[in-house]
Design a protein around this motif. Structure first.
Motif, mmCIF file in Angstrom:
data_model
loop_
_atom_site.group_PDB
_atom_site.id
_atom_site.type_symbol
_atom_site.label_atom_id
_atom_site.label_comp_id
_atom_site.label_asym_id
_atom_site.label_seq_id
_atom_site.Cartn_x
_atom_site.Cartn_y
_atom_site.Cartn_z
ATOM 1 N N ALA A 187 48.500 29.113 -3.235
ATOM 2 C CA ALA A 187 48.728 27.714 -3.610
ATOM 3 C C ALA A 187 50.148 27.325 -3.229
ATOM 4 O O ALA A 187 50.984 28.178 -2.917
ATOM 5 C CB ALA A 187 48.499 27.519 -5.104
ATOM 6 N N PHE A 188 50.426 26.038 -3.266
ATOM 7 C CA PHE A 188 51.765 25.557 -2.938
ATOM 8 C C PHE A 188 52.715 25.681 -4.130
ATOM 9 O O PHE A 188 52.300 25.583 -5.287
ATOM 10 C CB PHE A 188 51.723 24.082 -2.524
ATOM 11 C CG PHE A 188 51.212 23.839 -1.135
ATOM 12 C CD1 PHE A 188 51.560 24.676 -0.092
ATOM 13 C CD2 PHE A 188 50.404 22.746 -0.862
ATOM 14 C CE1 PHE A 188 51.107 24.454 1.199
ATOM 15 C CE2 PHE A 188 49.940 22.498 0.416
ATOM 16 C CZ PHE A 188 50.289 23.354 1.449
ATOM 17 N N ALA A 218 52.959 23.093 -7.287
ATOM 18 C CA ALA A 218 51.604 22.555 -7.398
ATOM 19 C C ALA A 218 51.265 22.218 -8.848
ATOM 20 O O ALA A 218 51.777 22.837 -9.788
ATOM 21 C CB ALA A 218 50.595 23.562 -6.861
ATOM 22 N N VAL A 247 55.695 24.242 0.540
ATOM 23 C CA VAL A 247 54.965 23.165 1.202
ATOM 24 C C VAL A 247 55.504 23.039 2.622
ATOM 25 O O VAL A 247 56.717 23.034 2.836
ATOM 26 C CB VAL A 247 55.155 21.834 0.434
ATOM 27 C CG1 VAL A 247 54.468 20.686 1.168
ATOM 28 C CG2 VAL A 247 54.607 21.961 -0.978
ATOM 29 N N PHE A 297 45.009 23.424 -2.382
ATOM 30 C CA PHE A 297 46.122 22.540 -2.012
ATOM 31 C C PHE A 297 45.814 21.102 -2.422
ATOM 32 O O PHE A 297 44.655 20.692 -2.510
ATOM 33 C CB PHE A 297 46.366 22.587 -0.502
ATOM 34 C CG PHE A 297 45.145 22.219 0.322
ATOM 35 C CD1 PHE A 297 44.943 20.922 0.758
ATOM 36 C CD2 PHE A 297 44.199 23.187 0.646
ATOM 37 C CE1 PHE A 297 43.829 20.581 1.495
ATOM 38 C CE2 PHE A 297 43.066 22.851 1.384
ATOM 39 C CZ PHE A 297 42.880 21.546 1.812
ATOM 40 N N GLN A 347 51.733 15.750 -3.382
ATOM 41 C CA GLN A 347 51.763 16.496 -4.632
ATOM 42 C C GLN A 347 52.231 15.538 -5.723
ATOM 43 O O GLN A 347 53.413 15.209 -5.811
ATOM 44 C CB GLN A 347 52.715 17.686 -4.527
ATOM 45 C CG GLN A 347 52.218 18.794 -3.615
ATOM 46 C CD GLN A 347 53.138 20.000 -3.690
ATOM 47 O OE1 GLN A 347 54.266 19.951 -3.203
ATOM 48 N NE2 GLN A 347 52.678 21.072 -4.304
ATOM 49 N N LEU A 373 49.538 20.789 7.504
ATOM 50 C CA LEU A 373 48.483 21.323 6.644
ATOM 51 C C LEU A 373 47.336 21.867 7.489
ATOM 52 O O LEU A 373 46.751 22.911 7.162
ATOM 53 C CB LEU A 373 47.990 20.225 5.696
ATOM 54 C CG LEU A 373 46.957 20.622 4.645
ATOM 55 C CD1 LEU A 373 47.429 21.806 3.807
ATOM 56 C CD2 LEU A 373 46.638 19.436 3.747
ATOM 57 N N CYS A 417 38.815 27.326 1.573
ATOM 58 C CA CYS A 417 39.838 26.296 1.397
ATOM 59 C C CYS A 417 39.364 25.273 0.362
ATOM 60 O O CYS A 417 38.255 24.736 0.479
ATOM 61 C CB CYS A 417 40.135 25.606 2.717
ATOM 62 S SG CYS A 417 40.810 26.733 3.974
#
Length: 429
Positions: A138-139, A142, A175, A202, A207, A220, A234
């Motif tokens: 994950a970012f 997030a 990111v 994501f 975000q 991305l 994904c």
């Protein structure tokens, strides 16, 4: 006791330190982009009541459709039964969504839509006999919700600090940006090639809770291509970005690579009723489609596919796909862009970010960005005192208005934002 005293005595409000918070404003009714308080004040709801109210409050068409449905079927257990609103909504969503989604799984909010997605991804590999694929990417920064799986995928912050030791481990990556895309790709490839990653989750393009931080579709796409090459599912969390917020119906429409699972909520019902959706491709569904009962997806909610919520979502989608709504979205996008240009060179502003109907102004303050700081409270109160509901994210003031807002109402929001920034000058800059 007065209603205010009863609220204080009986109600526990979200994201609120009840001991020191201002008394909540009692809203008696709402119409369009306006909230009407019991004290006679009215406010432009410039954040769409936590991003859910896309067509305006008390929209008569959605209200009529809910009332009609309530007279026919208010609810029925969704295991072993079905109903027309759920079928109709699923068909409409699958026609709207980009990519090759084929199944709709219903829940009741954004957090549970994400929780469902994570469970789907992990069980997908379990059902296929891949028992080592247990990790999630994950970012950083997030936010995916407040249930345990969603918290685990999110950043470790003050919001979930008491639970840190109980959250499962997630690989958080930066990111992607022009500055770090090379190192970011290398890091992502190294994680992906280990063979133990089940899914990459994501928030596409924006975000939200991180301060409306934005990233490019091109960057991305690079990460999604790596994920697919390494057999990683994904998951797109479009709880906030879906239903027109980025200018297109879904943020994933900007991408060439498409997710295997997508999470939807917030604007789906036009802000009338809670509803969550997790859409999957046939590839994901087929791993559960079996003669083996153990491969069943054992997840559900008492109000799964509530007919009233489904009816409101159908009505909201009908409004969203009408040309009138599309023109309103275009008006907001162009107005935001024009206003953003006027802010260039303002020494009080660090950055201005826009993506579709989302506009964020990051202040160039000494304190920096923090949810719990006095900047947020000062701006919040100033804007309310001037008839606009804005709920800053630390030193980031943003607006994400309902699509029914007029040009004049937008200009009022912009004016109040500018005046709010000026009011902070001597205190924080």
């Amino acid at each position: 006791m007065t209603l205010q005293e009863k609220d204080n005595a009986y109600v526990w409000h979200p994201f609120t330190q009840m001991k020191i918070a201002d008394a909540p404003i009692h809203i008696e009714r709402a119409e369009g982009c306006y909230l009407f308080a019991s004290n006679g004040e009215k406010y432009i709801d410039a954040v769409s009541s936590w991003w859910v109210n896309i067509h305006g409050h008390a929209h008569p068409y959605i209200a009529e459709q809910i009332a009609r449905q309530a007279k026919e079927l208010e609810h029925v257990i969704f295991a072993g039964f079905t109903h027309t609103p759920a079928i109709t909504l699923a068909e409409k969503l699958l026609h709207l969504l980009p990519g090759n989604f084929s199944k709709i799984f219903y829940s009741d909010n954004g957090s549970t839509a994400v929780e469902v997605a994570l469970k789907m991804a992990l069980q997908y590999w379990h059902n296929k006999g891949e028992r080592n694929k247990l990790k999630i990417i994950a970012f950083e920064d997030a936010y995916h919700g407040d249930t345990f799986g969603a918290m685990s995928a999110g950043a470790r912050t003050i919001f979930n600090k008491p639970y840190h030791d109980l959250l499962f481990g997630v690989h958080h990556i930066a990111v992607p940006s022009e500055k770090n895309i090379a190192s970011g790709i290398k890091q992502f490839e190294e994680l992906a090639e280990r063979g133990d990653v089940a899914a990459f989750i994501f928030e596409p393009l924006v975000q939200g809770t991180a301060g409306m931080q934005m990233h490019s579709a091109a960057h991305l796409d690079m990460l999604l291509a790596i994920a697919k090459k390494n057999n990683i599912l994904c998951i797109a969390d479009e709880v906030m970005t879906g239903f027109g917020r980025t200018g297109k119906t879904f943020a994933c429409e900007y991408l060439h690579e498409q997710p295997d699972i997508i999470c939807l909520s917030k604007g789906i019902t036009g802000g009338f009723l809670p509803l969550g959706v997790t859409a999957s491709t046939a590839k994901v569904f087929d791993a559960f489609y079996s003669d083996d009962p153990a491969k069943t997806f054992f997840h559900g909610h008492s109000y799964t596919a509530n007919p009233l919520a489904c009816a409101s979502a159908i009505a909201s989608i009908e409004l969203l796909t009408d040309n009138k709504c599309r023109k309103q979205i275009e008006l907001i996008c162009s107005s935001h862009a024009a206003f953003a240009k006027t802010l260039k060179g303002n020494e009080l502003i660090k950055d201005v970010r826009q993506c579709g109907t989302i506009l964020a102004i990051e202040l160039n303050t000494r304190e920096g960005t923090s949810y719990f700081n006095s900047i947020r409270n000062d701006v919040y109160r100033f804007c309310l005192n001037n008839g606009v509901l804005l709920r800053p994210l630390g030193n980031i003031i943003y607006t994400m208005p309902p699509y029914c807002i007029t040009g004049n109402e937008l200009f009022k929001v912009y004016d109040v934002m500018q005046e709010a920034i000026k009011s902070l000058q001597n205190k924080y800059f």
